[in-house]
Write an enzyme that holds these catalytic residues in place. Structure first.
Site, PDB file in Angstrom:
ATOM      1  N   THR A   1      48.092  10.824  -7.369  1.00  0.00           N
ATOM      2  CA  THR A   1      46.800  10.531  -7.980  1.00  0.00           C
ATOM      3  C   THR A   1      45.648  11.166  -7.219  1.00  0.00           C
ATOM      4  O   THR A   1      45.713  11.331  -5.987  1.00  0.00           O
ATOM      5  CB  THR A   1      46.564   9.008  -8.034  1.00  0.00           C
ATOM      6  OG1 THR A   1      45.221   8.736  -8.459  1.00  0.00           O
ATOM      7  CG2 THR A   1      46.758   8.366  -6.666  1.00  0.00           C
TER       8      THR A   1
ATOM      9  N   GLU B   1      43.059   9.686  -6.537  1.00  0.00           N
ATOM     10  CA  GLU B   1      42.507   8.670  -5.645  1.00  0.00           C
ATOM     11  C   GLU B   1      42.928   8.913  -4.194  1.00  0.00           C
ATOM     12  O   GLU B   1      42.316   8.365  -3.269  1.00  0.00           O
ATOM     13  CB  GLU B   1      42.937   7.278  -6.092  1.00  0.00           C
ATOM     14  CG  GLU B   1      42.273   6.790  -7.364  1.00  0.00           C
ATOM     15  CD  GLU B   1      40.804   6.430  -7.186  1.00  0.00           C
ATOM     16  OE1 GLU B   1      40.428   6.022  -6.069  1.00  0.00           O
ATOM     17  OE2 GLU B   1      40.035   6.566  -8.153  1.00  0.00           O
TER      18      GLU B   1
ATOM     19  N   TYR C   1      45.254   1.120  -3.082  1.00  0.00           N
ATOM     20  CA  TYR C   1      46.008   1.877  -4.079  1.00  0.00           C
ATOM     21  C   TYR C   1      46.161   3.333  -3.642  1.00  0.00           C
ATOM     22  O   TYR C   1      47.263   3.902  -3.670  1.00  0.00           O
ATOM     23  CB  TYR C   1      45.309   1.799  -5.437  1.00  0.00           C
ATOM     24  CG  TYR C   1      45.854   2.753  -6.467  1.00  0.00           C
ATOM     25  CD1 TYR C   1      47.090   2.535  -7.058  1.00  0.00           C
ATOM     26  CD2 TYR C   1      45.125   3.878  -6.857  1.00  0.00           C
ATOM     27  CE1 TYR C   1      47.597   3.421  -8.017  1.00  0.00           C
ATOM     28  CE2 TYR C   1      45.622   4.756  -7.810  1.00  0.00           C
ATOM     29  CZ  TYR C   1      46.853   4.523  -8.386  1.00  0.00           C
ATOM     30  OH  TYR C   1      47.346   5.393  -9.316  1.00  0.00           O
TER      31      TYR C   1
ATOM     32  N   LYS D   1      49.682   5.225  -2.744  1.00  0.00           N
ATOM     33  CA  LYS D   1      50.099   6.440  -3.443  1.00  0.00           C
ATOM     34  C   LYS D   1      50.325   7.596  -2.467  1.00  0.00           C
ATOM     35  O   LYS D   1      51.196   8.447  -2.675  1.00  0.00           O
ATOM     36  CB  LYS D   1      49.050   6.826  -4.496  1.00  0.00           C
ATOM     37  CG  LYS D   1      49.154   6.056  -5.800  1.00  0.00           C
ATOM     38  CD  LYS D   1      50.401   6.453  -6.587  1.00  0.00           C
ATOM     39  CE  LYS D   1      50.393   5.915  -8.002  1.00  0.00           C
ATOM     40  NZ  LYS D   1      51.577   6.324  -8.768  1.00  0.00           N
TER      41      LYS D   1
END
Length: 327
Positions: free
Chosen positions: A127, A129, A151, A155
Site C-alpha cells: 500500500t 500508506e 496499518y 503492511k
C-alpha cells in the site's frame, strides 16, 4: 485451467479480482473468516453476479493450520493475499489486531506456501500508506518508506517479508504498492464511499449535512477494477518484482467532494462540515504515485478517470438507497 486462491475475496479488491480471473477461465477459490456478519459476507460478490461462481473456504489469516489445509485442498497456481485489517483509522484503535492480521497474516500465508505449495505464484497487497511522511514528491518503487499508522507499519512488515521469501527461497512473489483505489464496492467507512453515500442521502432528502475530517489531504485515486488487472499482470511475468500502481494524479478530499456533489447538481460547500473527530493522530498529507515502471514492464495504465469513478460511485449509492440496500 489455472486455479487461484484469494484471501480477502469478499472485500472490494477480492471481488473485482475474482470477477477478472473468472473472465480469464480460472477456477477461483477464496479464504473467508467466520464472523458475526456472515449473513452479508457475500454482498460484493452478489453485486457483481459471481457469488455462485467461486468456492469459499473457512479459514483465518491468523491460523496458519487453516491456510495449510486450504492450500492442500485447492493446490492453487496463484495466491493473492488481499486479506487484512485495512481501515487506517481502526489500526490506531486496534494496533495489535492489525499487526496480527495484516503483518503476521501475510507471513502465515508465505510460510504455509513454503510448506505446501512453493511452486505457486504469490501476490502481496502492499500500500501507498507505507510511504506515509513522503520522502519524494512522486513515490516510486525506490522511494524510502516512512509509515505513519499501525496499518502502514504492518503492511511494511508484510511487504519486506514478501521480498525476503522471494530472495531466500526463490518464490515467484511480487508486491503491488497500490495507491488509493475506490469503487461502488468500497466499504462505507472509507472517506470516498462516505462522501458518495452522503451525497446520495442528501440528494434524496435523507440527510442535510456530511461531516468529514481533513478536507485538504491529497490522494492518488484510481478505480479498483483497473488495479486488480495490475495484480494479475504481475503474476504473469517471468521475473517477480514489486510495482507501484497509481494514476499519477493527486486530488484533495475537498475536490473529491466538489465532484461528487456536482454530479447531482449540488454545491458541496452547502452541506459539508469539518469534524475534528475524523482527523488522524498522524496525518498523511499527500500521496502521489509514479506508475512509470508498471507502464513500461506490465503495459498497465489506469483507464478510469476520477470523474468517471466518482459518477459511478454516486450513481450506485443512489440506486442502493432507493432500493433500501446496504453495502
Amino acid at each position: 485451467m489455472k486455479t487461484a486462491l484469494i484471501t480477502g475475496i469478499t472485500g472490494q479488491d477480492g471481488a473485482y479480482l475474482a470477477q477478472l480471473l473468472l473472465s480469464k477461465g480460472y477456477a477461483v477459490h477464496g479464504l473467508v473468516r467466520r464472523s458475526a456478519s456472515a449473513d452479508v459476507i457475500n454482498v460484493r460478490l452478489i453485486w457483481l453476479g459471481i457469488a455462485d461462481k467461486v468456492t469459499l473456504h473457512d479459514g483465518n489469516l491468523t491460523d496458519v493450520t487453516s491456510i495449510v489445509r486450504i492450500l492442500q485442498e485447492v493446490k492453487p497456481d496463484e495466491i493473492y493475499n488481499l486479506g487484512a485489517q485495512s481501515f487506517v483509522k481502526s489500526s490506531w484503535q486496534q494496533p495489535l489486531l492489525t499487526g496480527s492480521v495484516t503483518a503476521l497474516g501475510a507471513h502465515n500465508v508465505l510460510e504455509a506456501m513454503r510448506m505446501v505449495r512453493p511452486e505457486a505464484r504469490f501476490y502481496q497487497a502492499s500500500t501507498s500508506e507505507m510511504f506515509g511522511l513522503i520522502q519524494e514528491a512522486r513515490q516510486s518503487e525506490s522511494t524510502p518508506f516512512y509509515p505513519r499508522s499501525p496499518y502502514g507499519v504492518a503492511k511494511l512488515y508484510a511487504h519486506w517479508m514478501t521480498v525476503n521469501y522471494r530472495e531466500s527461497f526463490g518464490f515467484h512473489a511480487s508486491s503491488g504498492i497500490l495507491f488509493n483505489h475506490e469503487s461502488p464496492l468500497r466499504g462505507i467507512e472509507f472517506v470516498t464511499r462516505k462522501i458518495t453515500d452522503g451525497v446520495a442521502r442528501i440528494k434524496l432528502g435523507k440527510e442535510k449535512t456530511l461531516a468529514l475530517g481533513n478536507l485538504d489531504a491529497m490522494r492518488d485515486w484510481g478505480h479498483a477494477r483497473d488495479y486488480v488487472e495490475a495484480m494479475w499482470l504481475m503474476l504473469q511475468q517471468d521475473k517477480p518484482e514489486d510495482f507501484v500502481i497509481a494514476t499519477g494524479v493527486t486530488t484533495s478530499v475537498r475536490d473529491f467532494c466538489r465532484l461528487a456533489f456536482a454530479h447531482v447538481g449540488l454545491n458541496y460547500e452547502d452541506h459539508v462540515t469539518v469534524d475534528p473527530r475524523f482527523f488522524r493522530p498522524a496525518e498523511v498529507e499527500v500521496l502521489l504515485g509514479n506508475p512509470d515502471k508498471a507502464k513500461a514492464k506490465l503495459g498497465w495504465a489506469a483507464t478510469t478517470t476520477l470523474q468517471q469513478l466518482v459518477a459511478e460511485m454516486v450513481d450506485a449509492d443512489m440506486v442502493r438507497l432507493k432500493r433500501g440496500e446496504h453495502l
